[in-house]
Design a protein around this motif. Structure first.
Motif, PDB file in Angstrom:
ATOM      1  N   LEU A 154       0.852  -1.311  -0.135  1.00  0.00           N
ATOM      2  CA  LEU A 154       0.069  -0.078   0.020  1.00  0.00           C
ATOM      3  C   LEU A 154       0.771   1.023  -0.122  1.00  0.00           C
ATOM      4  O   LEU A 154       0.714   2.259  -0.784  1.00  0.00           O
ATOM      5  CB  LEU A 154      -0.808  -0.274   1.209  1.00  0.00           C
ATOM      6  CG  LEU A 154      -2.006   1.238   1.474  1.00  0.00           C
ATOM      7  CD1 LEU A 154      -3.105   1.378   0.106  1.00  0.00           C
ATOM      8  CD2 LEU A 154      -2.629   0.992   2.492  1.00  0.00           C
ATOM      9  N   VAL A 155       1.811   1.426   1.031  1.00  0.00           N
ATOM     10  CA  VAL A 155       2.857   2.489   0.903  1.00  0.00           C
ATOM     11  C   VAL A 155       3.682   2.525  -0.155  1.00  0.00           C
ATOM     12  O   VAL A 155       3.905   3.625  -0.832  1.00  0.00           O
ATOM     13  CB  VAL A 155       3.525   2.343   1.986  1.00  0.00           C
ATOM     14  CG1 VAL A 155       4.658   3.215   2.190  1.00  0.00           C
ATOM     15  CG2 VAL A 155       2.698   2.489   3.431  1.00  0.00           C
ATOM     16  N   ASP A 156       4.164   1.312  -0.804  1.00  0.00           N
ATOM     17  CA  ASP A 156       4.671   1.541  -2.133  1.00  0.00           C
ATOM     18  C   ASP A 156       4.116   2.057  -3.409  1.00  0.00           C
ATOM     19  O   ASP A 156       4.434   2.754  -4.157  1.00  0.00           O
ATOM     20  CB  ASP A 156       4.984  -0.125  -2.691  1.00  0.00           C
ATOM     21  CG  ASP A 156       6.418  -0.453  -1.414  1.00  0.00           C
ATOM     22  OD1 ASP A 156       7.160   0.479  -0.938  1.00  0.00           O
ATOM     23  OD2 ASP A 156       6.631  -1.744  -1.604  1.00  0.00           O
ATOM     24  N   LYS A 157       2.663   1.920  -3.140  1.00  0.00           N
ATOM     25  CA  LYS A 157       1.852   2.649  -4.136  1.00  0.00           C
ATOM     26  C   LYS A 157       1.380   3.736  -3.771  1.00  0.00           C
ATOM     27  O   LYS A 157       0.369   4.469  -4.498  1.00  0.00           O
ATOM     28  CB  LYS A 157       0.734   1.713  -4.497  1.00  0.00           C
ATOM     29  CG  LYS A 157       0.865   0.288  -5.109  1.00  0.00           C
ATOM     30  CD  LYS A 157       1.129   0.403  -6.462  1.00  0.00           C
ATOM     31  CE  LYS A 157      -0.270   0.603  -7.316  1.00  0.00           C
ATOM     32  NZ  LYS A 157      -0.248   0.731  -8.687  1.00  0.00           N
ATOM     33  N   GLY A 158       2.161   4.664  -2.892  1.00  0.00           N
ATOM     34  CA  GLY A 158       1.618   5.643  -2.546  1.00  0.00           C
ATOM     35  C   GLY A 158       0.626   5.871  -1.596  1.00  0.00           C
ATOM     36  O   GLY A 158       0.211   7.230  -1.181  1.00  0.00           O
ATOM     37  N   GLY A 159       0.230   4.809  -1.005  1.00  0.00           N
ATOM     38  CA  GLY A 159      -0.876   4.955   0.259  1.00  0.00           C
ATOM     39  C   GLY A 159      -0.501   5.247   1.583  1.00  0.00           C
ATOM     40  O   GLY A 159       0.461   5.531   1.932  1.00  0.00           O
ATOM     41  N   HIS A 160      -1.469   5.351   2.604  1.00  0.00           N
ATOM     42  CA  HIS A 160      -1.282   5.624   3.869  1.00  0.00           C
ATOM     43  C   HIS A 160      -2.175   4.816   4.720  1.00  0.00           C
ATOM     44  O   HIS A 160      -3.356   4.460   4.133  1.00  0.00           O
ATOM     45  CB  HIS A 160      -1.934   7.340   3.752  1.00  0.00           C
ATOM     46  CG  HIS A 160      -1.210   8.014   4.776  1.00  0.00           C
ATOM     47  ND1 HIS A 160      -2.154   8.788   5.727  1.00  0.00           N
ATOM     48  CD2 HIS A 160      -0.079   8.720   4.736  1.00  0.00           C
ATOM     49  CE1 HIS A 160      -0.917   9.535   6.534  1.00  0.00           C
ATOM     50  NE2 HIS A 160       0.150   9.416   6.072  1.00  0.00           N
ATOM     51  N   ILE A 161      -1.855   4.877   5.998  1.00  0.00           N
ATOM     52  CA  ILE A 161      -2.618   4.027   6.972  1.00  0.00           C
ATOM     53  C   ILE A 161      -2.991   4.728   8.123  1.00  0.00           C
ATOM     54  O   ILE A 161      -2.148   5.349   8.791  1.00  0.00           O
ATOM     55  CB  ILE A 161      -1.965   2.639   7.205  1.00  0.00           C
ATOM     56  CG1 ILE A 161      -1.446   1.809   6.091  1.00  0.00           C
ATOM     57  CG2 ILE A 161      -2.645   1.863   8.387  1.00  0.00           C
ATOM     58  CD1 ILE A 161      -0.485   0.639   6.485  1.00  0.00           C
ATOM     59  N   HIS A 162      -4.313   4.642   8.417  1.00  0.00           N
ATOM     60  CA  HIS A 162      -4.729   5.289   9.498  1.00  0.00           C
ATOM     61  C   HIS A 162      -5.233   4.114  10.517  1.00  0.00           C
ATOM     62  O   HIS A 162      -6.285   3.357  10.233  1.00  0.00           O
ATOM     63  CB  HIS A 162      -5.894   6.207   9.158  1.00  0.00           C
ATOM     64  CG  HIS A 162      -5.606   7.508   8.566  1.00  0.00           C
ATOM     65  ND1 HIS A 162      -5.407   8.812   8.876  1.00  0.00           N
ATOM     66  CD2 HIS A 162      -4.762   7.742   7.538  1.00  0.00           C
ATOM     67  CE1 HIS A 162      -4.960   9.613   8.379  1.00  0.00           C
ATOM     68  NE2 HIS A 162      -4.426   9.005   7.255  1.00  0.00           N
TER      69      HIS A 162
END
Length: 314
Positions: free
Chosen positions: A213-221
């Motif tokens: 997810l982060v490798d694709k530019g994502g973010h985790i809340h």
């Protein structure tokens, strides 16, 4: 410390109560206005969620009813609440203003009709979760078999959301739907999910998913719901919640983390975290392990940096 919270279910709770609640101070609302103020929540995301018990033919009207409640009960009587229709408004909020972002939790609301989805986007929805926990015409939710993924119609939905630069939320997807979505989605986020390696629950993200997810530019809340934090203890404490932040910070970097309370969608609580007014307790606990700059990042700045990248690529 100012907070950006990516998930609450105030609109659903407003829609199912026998008497309409005053959003400003209703005690039944964990994220009412006064509690947001007390918790220093600067931006609150408001989900449109339709119960699976509602017949499919009635779900779109139920969604529109929640949009109406957002305008008539959250915004209109409370001039401090600012409807965020352009991400740039977040940096323009006044000292006493609270940004309110409309989101959609589950594609059930529009069934197999892209025009209904377009209508919800036109109404201001800026983040879309494709499922709740069950399957629909778009994808399969966290409670479904892990090998079932995005449907052909689901790919059309993702394409439309990409065209509109809408955030696509992976929090409630099962594993195959998650992998299908991140292969196609432009703007990715997990609005309220924790680490499955710490708490083995299908609503949580595996380490592999988090890194992808982060490798694709994502973010985790990170979400405050005890069964997603620690299933084996009672009470679940802020220290247990802290473990999810420290785990993800080592895995993907603290700069990719934020908050997603799920207030008004939960009925059991972390000790010392019963409603939005307690949010600074999270900040204080984070300060035990992170620098002030890192805590400010988790509280709000990381999301602002993330959304600035969304703006730049839109």
């Amino acid at each position: 410390m100012k907070i950006i919270d990516l998930h609450c279910d105030v609109l659903y709770k407003l829609s199912i109560t026998d008497e309409l609640l005053p959003y400003e101070h209703a005690d039944l609302l964990q994220a009412n206005k006064n509690r947001l103020i007390a918790g220093e929540v600067q931006v609150q995301f408001f989900a449109i969620f339709i119960s699976p018990e509602v017949p499919q033919k009635e779900k779109f009207m139920a969604a529109l009813r929640q949009v109406e409640l957002f305008h008539t009960h959250v915004l209109a009587p409370n001039p401090e609440m600012v409807h965020i229709t352009d991400w740039k408004q977040i940096d323009q909020l006044g000292e006493n203003e609270i940004g309110a972002v409309l989101t959609l939790e589950g594609a059930d609301a529009f069934g197999e009709d892209l025009e209904k989805l377009k209508a919800l986007l036109d109404a201001g929805v800026k983040l879309v979760g494709l499922t709740w926990n069950h399957a629909n015409a778009v994808a399969h939710g966290a409670d479904e078999p892990s090998h079932l993924g995005l449907t052909p119609f689901g790919y059309e939905v993702v394409e439309l959301l990409n065209e509109r630069n809408v955030l696509i939320d992976v929090s409630h997807l099962n594993e195959q739907s998650f992998w299908d979505v991140i292969s196609k989605a432009k703007h990715l986020i997990a609005s309220h999910s924790n680490a499955r390696s710490l708490c083995d629950h299908p609503r949580n993200l595996t380490d592999e998913q988090a890194k992808a997810l982060v490798d694709k530019g994502g973010h985790i809340h990170i979400v405050y719901y005890p069964p997603f934090i620690h299933k084996e203890v009672n009470p679940v404490t802020l220290e247990h919640l802290l473990h999810h932040f420290t785990h993800f910070s080592k895995l993907i970097g603290v700069q990719h983390l934020g908050l997603g309370s799920d207030f008004d969608g939960i009925s059991v609580f972390v000790e010392g975290l019963h409603d939005a007014s307690d949010t600074q307790n999270v900040v204080n606990t984070l300060s035990e392990q992170f620098t002030e700059e890192e805590v400010r990042g988790i509280a709000s700045n990381n999301f602002k940096n993330y959304i600035n990248k969304v703006i730049a690529t839109s």
